[in-house]
Enzyme design. Structure first.
Site, mmCIF file in Angstrom:
data_model
loop_
_atom_site.group_PDB
_atom_site.id
_atom_site.type_symbol
_atom_site.label_atom_id
_atom_site.label_comp_id
_atom_site.label_asym_id
_atom_site.label_seq_id
_atom_site.Cartn_x
_atom_site.Cartn_y
_atom_site.Cartn_z
ATOM 1 C CG ASP B 59 -1.830 1.131 1.294
ATOM 2 O OD1 ASP B 59 -2.676 1.194 0.406
ATOM 3 O OD2 ASP B 59 -1.700 1.975 2.191
ATOM 4 C CB THR B 92 -1.554 6.174 -1.975
ATOM 5 O OG1 THR B 92 -1.730 4.770 -1.837
ATOM 6 C CG2 THR B 92 -2.538 6.874 -1.092
ATOM 7 C CB THR B 93 0.836 3.088 -5.644
ATOM 8 O OG1 THR B 93 0.655 2.452 -4.404
ATOM 9 C CG2 THR B 93 2.152 2.678 -6.230
ATOM 10 C CG ASP B 395 -6.841 1.137 1.184
ATOM 11 O OD1 ASP B 395 -7.129 2.051 1.979
ATOM 12 O OD2 ASP B 395 -5.693 0.871 0.824
#
Lengths: 575, 536
Positions: B59, B92-93, B395
């Site tokens: 994550d 986010t990545t 998530d």
């Protein structure tokens, strides 16, 4: 690819600075906090991780099996352990390498889930990794290997129950099959204390069966088999007592009561006091005398009420006041004081009494009964024995010449008790002595040959890993492992229960028991392993190995100094 | 030497080309670092904290948090990723990758002498256009279980291994469906996450009720109850010292005994009231009903004893948040006093039982009628597995809620990026002047997402992109990557969906951060002249 320039490292070393400097050089390493470590890729991360696990395994390998060697471990508070129990060795040496720690956590989980087979997890996990390493060097990717391992695991779990040795053991008839149960527990003890396994196995079996009671349906609690270690004597002088044995002395003058009727209190046996601070308001000497007299009579009435209710023993969780003690002696009541509230609950359970929170005469249902309660002297230790034939708690009095031997013995007994618990959950027995593993190895190899993809190599290696179990058993016994393996493989064509046996046989020449090492039918020599232990051990080991393989980057923060964070355990245990 | 050093000799600075180089290399370095994590086939990273705890994750947000990034530019990007996580819970990545790639593409033109301001203008134009394209790709959804499962699966598979993701998918969707009320915003706090270090991940499940992490406090209290009334209360059942400094005065033992009794009377009366209620509701037709007290305040041993005798299971010191959830899950209301206790105040659950795990106790309150608060029980053999599951679960829950709130989704698997790239390349023709180059850079940068997914799955980046573009041009259907084959596939038919708001937020914030970064021409750090030399 991640660029790490060696110059960056030098740069960061030179500038020991506060947070957020203006950076001068590119690269990832300069972004991290001073002291962090970053390893990446197959060479740097995966192989090193495998290497660490291998080293961990090397420490525990020699302790595996009945002839495993002991280790001397001195932990951070300088306590000495002499043991061959992998779980305790690992717990005390405080592993820090992240990959090795994963394997250790798996073994920890096995300890929690079953309570036995911890060394098996370490051994199997790291041998899997060792085999994976050669596959990686051959050019397979870690994900292909983990896929293969997972397939093999699935197949293994399918195969395991089919090797069952049928002995008509069910959860309900454990009590009627004492010899078989005893054999199972002997295997567990044999891997820790070979030579004492028969004696201790029988003892533990008796204790466990006492605790189970007639209805085997209620769950078995490991906590109900207590161990009382008393220094001196020899292991063969160990005994089993139905009931509790406490290393304490009684408070009262009376030290032996037969057919006891017992009241158990969690409060001190003394004058009642208010929670709020109290002050005695006295105006004259007469009042003082009257007050003292008053107090005396109030205690006497309370104690008398107990005596009238037929109580001849009281057990208290708090202190017994001097005045109270006087009257207790007067009314011929034995008084036992226990420090721990858990002991108090256990005693209450043994004698089937209700713990009363306030000093008052118990009702009929609240009184406990016990065949005999007496003070005994074992060695030079005084113990209070609560002996009750119908007790649901049993105590093993272990004797031994040193603390280390006793501790080791306790661990072996713990393992055996845990095995019994596992037996109450699942009664499938598998052939021991590596017979299951050899059978698995050959069956899995066959399975590998039917797999079309690249996973077959991983499955093949997985199968080979099982060989290590009998191999190490043999090696630790000082026997040529290759010879034994060859014999086992050949023999398994006809007899799937062929395993490596360590036996005792009467020797013609020396007229004493010689230890023999050979291959033989484990079913005949009644060497059983539990299915459930093997199942979880293989499962945890494989999962751990796959986790180690799937990690290709490690980021270590700078180790923080200072004492370890206190865990907020038992936040609600204030009573 | 820059001018600042004459003003403050301790100050540090980096100017113009150097400043830009620092920013770009930091952004790219971070992007390269996280690139391997993207997509279902991304690898895991192991983080070892200062205390030696292990965390294994892919994550992006967790990684950036735990990595202790110190570089100013990198921490700026990390903050953008955190914002992305706070707002949408996903992507986010992607945001880190996109910022890195935008800067990389911009660098190509800037090094050829293009002014950063013009690149920034191009980015701005491209962003607006991209958002419009995003709107055209919207697929409106119905709130049926099947669709939601597809959405949850897409999100979870990028965080966990396939098997674990599939276990959590059902849990996530069922949890959301249980607590979701039409027309009201979903409160994810009503999904309690309880971890249990036990067995394997496959034993995780959804509990339609509450799991409390403590048990009954008295050894003779029942361990399992069926058809239980539940009293949720915040009533102190233990002796509390008065705030003022009080003391008793007595002359003889009789007086003292009276004081001992009166001191407890207050509490005993309360306990008695509860016991009376229990007797009332558990009598007559409801004889086989049982009674449970869950108290936020304490219960002392004497009160526990009285309750245990009545066969009541009493839990004390429950967490504040669980009190709210309890009433939502099993009905009734949280009581603050023993006056006015009626049957209506009580909740109901079919099953209440205690589960002991080593030294820890858990109490399950299960089988509630129409619970509006549920618990996800996560199981795993080790702590790092539990953490991984927990992060992923959050998530997953977010992505399903997002989809419900948006009412629409976007085809996943890199489909949006392929479409946007194509559209932006055409749009470029309409842009006058050099800003066109900025649009071009933006379009190229978008492709990093499908590229990274392809690369992580072991396919050739360029080959895959070319295949996808060709497929899109010929068929005009948005296509994504099939990670197993590396060929084009239609995300809609396979049920691979991304959240609309994730992509929207992604385009917004990555563009603004990237624009900010390329417009920086000097990095300054004021020296702290008052400190000892060396700043130590």
């Amino acid at each position: 690819m991640i660029y790490i320039f060696t110059s960056d490292f030098i740069f960061t070393k030179q500038t020991i600075e506060m947070a957020l400097r203006v950076p001068k050089a590119p690269g990832f390493a300069s972004m991290m906090k001073e002291g962090s470590k970053y390893t990446h890729g197959l060479e740097e991360a995966v192989y090193r991780n495998i290497g660490a696990c291998k080293e961990l395994c090397e420490t525990t390998t020699s302790s595996f099996g009945p002839n495993g060697l002991n280790k001397m471990v001195i932990n951070h508070i300088e306590k000495l352990f002499v043991t061959n129990d992998a779980a305790s060795i690992l717990r005390e040496i405080d592993v820090v390498h992240p990959a090795a720690k994963i394997l250790m956590l798996a073994s920890d989980m096995q300890e929690k889930e079953i309570g036995d087979g911890t060394n098996y997890v370490i051994l199997f996990g790291s041998k899997l990794l060792e085999n994976a390493e050669s596959l990686l060097r051959m050019g397979l990717s870690p994900s292909e290997i983990t896929d293969g391992f997972n397939l093999a695991l699935k197949k293994t779990l399918e195969l395991l129950p089919t090797f069952e040795i049928k002995v008509n053991l069910t959860k309900e008839n454990l009590r009627d099959n004492e010899p078989i149960v005893s054999k199972v527990l002997q295997t567990a003890i044999g891997s820790k204390l070979f030579g004492y396994h028969e004696f201790l196995g029988d003892l533990v079996t008796k204790a466990c069966l006492t605790v189970t009671g007639s209805d085997s349906t209620s769950s078995f609690n490991v906590d109900n088999v207590r161990i009382c270690k008393i220094l001196g004597g020899g292991l063969f002088q160990s005994t089993m007592v139905p009931g509790m044995v406490l290393k304490r002395e009684v408070e009262s003058e009376i030290t032996k009561v037969n057919q006891a009727r017992i009241a158990v209190f969690s409060c001190p046996i003394d004058i009642q006091v208010t929670e709020t601070k109290g002050t005695v308001l006295l105006k004259s000497a007469d009042e003082l005398l009257a007050f003292a007299k008053d107090e005396e009579t109030s205690i006497e009435t309370q104690i008398k009420a107990l005596a009238d209710a037929g109580i001849n023993v009281i057990v208290s969780g708090g202190k017994v006041g001097e005045m109270a003690l006087h009257f207790l002696n007067k009314y011929k009541i034995m008084a036992v004081r226990l420090q721990s509230k858990f002991d108090l609950r256990r005693v209450a359970k043994t004698i089937d009494a209700v713990v009363l929170p306030k000093l008052r005469a118990p009702t009929h249902g609240e009184i406990g009964a016990c065949d005999s309660i007496f003070v005994d002297e074992i060695g030079d230790t005084h113990v209070i024995v609560f002996k009750h034939a119908k007790s649901r708690i049993a105590t093993l009095i272990l004797r031994g010449s040193t603390d280390q031997i006793l501790d080791d013995c306790e661990r072996a007994v713990d393992d055996a008790v845990n095995n019994f618990k596992a037996l109450t959950r699942d009664t499938i027995l598998l052939p021991g002595g590596g017979a299951t593993e050899i059978e698995l190895a050959s069956k899995l190899s066959e399975y590998a040959r039917t797999c079309p993809g690249i996973e077959q190599y991983a499955i093949q290696r997985y199968a080979e890993t099982f060989e290590y179990i009998p191999k190490i058993l043999a090696e630790n016994s000082g026997v040529k492992s290759t010879e034994i393996l060859a014999k086992l493989y050949v023999g398994h064509h006809d007899n799937p229960n062929l395993g490596f046996l360590i036996g005792q046989a009467k020797s013609e020449t020396t007229q004493s028991n010689d230890i023999t090492y050979e291959t033989g039918d484990v079913k005949l020599s009644e060497l059983y392993d539990l299915y459930i232990t093997k199942k979880w051990a293989v499962l945890f080991a494989t999962k751990a190995a796959c986790t180690v393989l799937s990690v290709d980057e490690i980021i270590c923060a700078k180790p923080a100094g200072g004492p370890k964070q206190k865990e907020n355990k038992g936040w609600d245990n204030d009573d | 030497m820059s001018a600042i050093t004459t003003l403050n000799p301790k100050a540090e600075s980096a100017r113009q080309a150097q400043a830009l180089a620092i920013n770009i290399s930091a952004a790219r370095g971070l992007a390269e670092m996280l690139k391997t994590n993207l997509g279902p086939k991304g690898t895991m990273k192991m983080l070892v904290s200062g205390a030696g705890d292990i965390k294994i994750t892919k994550d992006g947000n967790t990684l950036l948090h735990e990595m202790q990034v110190q570089h100013p530019t990198a921490s700026l990007i990390a903050r953008a990723a955190t914002a992305q996580d706070d707002i949408t819970g996903d992507g986010t990545t992607s945001i880190v990758l996109l910022i890195g790639e935008l800067l990389k593409q911009a660098d190509l033109y800037i090094s050829e002498g293009l002014h950063p301001r013009i690149v920034a203008e191009g980015f701005e134009l491209a962003k607006k256009e991209a958002l419009q394209i995003l709107d055209t790709l919207k697929i409106s959804i119905k709130q049926d279980r099947e669709t939601l499962i597809q959405i949850a699966r897409t999100s979870l598979r990028t965080k966990l291994t396939m098997e674990n993701a599939d276990i959590l998918t059902d849990i996530v969707v069922d949890a959301i469906l249980a607590i979701n009320e039409a027309g009201k915003p979903t409160d994810l706090n009503m999904v309690e996450i309880m971890e249990m270090q036990h067995r394997t991940e496959a034993d995780s499940r959804l509990v339609r009720g509450i799991v409390l992490d403590h048990g009954g406090r008295h050894p003779s209290m029942p361990k399992a109850l069926k058809n239980a009334y539940i009293l949720t209360c915040n009533i102190s059942l233990e002796y509390e010292k008065p705030e003022v400094n009080a003391g008793f005065f007595y002359k003889n033992t009789e007086e003292r005994d009276r004081l001992v009794l009166s001191e407890r009377k207050f509490i005993d009366d309360r306990v008695q009231k509860i016991v009376e209620l229990k007797r009332k509701v558990c009598s007559g037709d409801d004889k086989d009903k049982t009674f449970v007290i869950i108290n936020q305040k304490g219960i002392d041993p004497l009160s526990l004893d009285v309750l245990a005798k009545e066969g009541i299971l009493a839990l004390r010191r429950a967490k504040r948040r669980n009190m709210e959830r309890l009433t939502l899950a099993c009905g009734g209301e949280a009581m603050n006093s023993v006056e006015n206790l009626t049957k209506e105040c009580l909740g109901f659950a079919e099953d209440v039982y205690e589960h002991v795990l080593g030294e820890e106790k858990f109490t399950f309150v299960e089988g509630c009628k129409n619970p509006k608060s549920v618990t996800v029980l996560l199981k795993g053999s080790t702590k790092y597995i539990l953490n991984q599951l927990k992060d992923a679960l959050r998530d997953g829950l977010r992505s399903v809620t997002n989809a419900i709130e948006d009412g629409c989704v976007i085809p996943g698997g890199g489909a949006f990026e392929i479409v946007a790239h194509q559209a932006l390349t055409q749009y470029k023709q309409q842009v006058k002047g050099r800003a066109r180059l900025g649009v071009q850079a933006f379009a190229e940068a978008l492709l990093i997402i499908p590229k990274a997914i392809a690369q992580n799955a072991g396919h050739d980046q360029q080959e895959t992109i070319v295949k996808l573009q060709h497929e899109y041009v010929t068929s005009k259907i948005p296509v994504g990557i099939d990670i197993t084959t590396g060929e084009a596939m239609e995300p809609k038919s396979l049920g691979i969906y991304d959240n609309y708001r994730v992509k929207k937020q992604l385009i917004h914030s990555s563009t603004s951060i990237a624009t900010n970064l390329i417009l920086v021409d000097e990095i300054l750090r004021a020296g702290l002249s008052s400190l000892r030399p060396g700043g130590q």
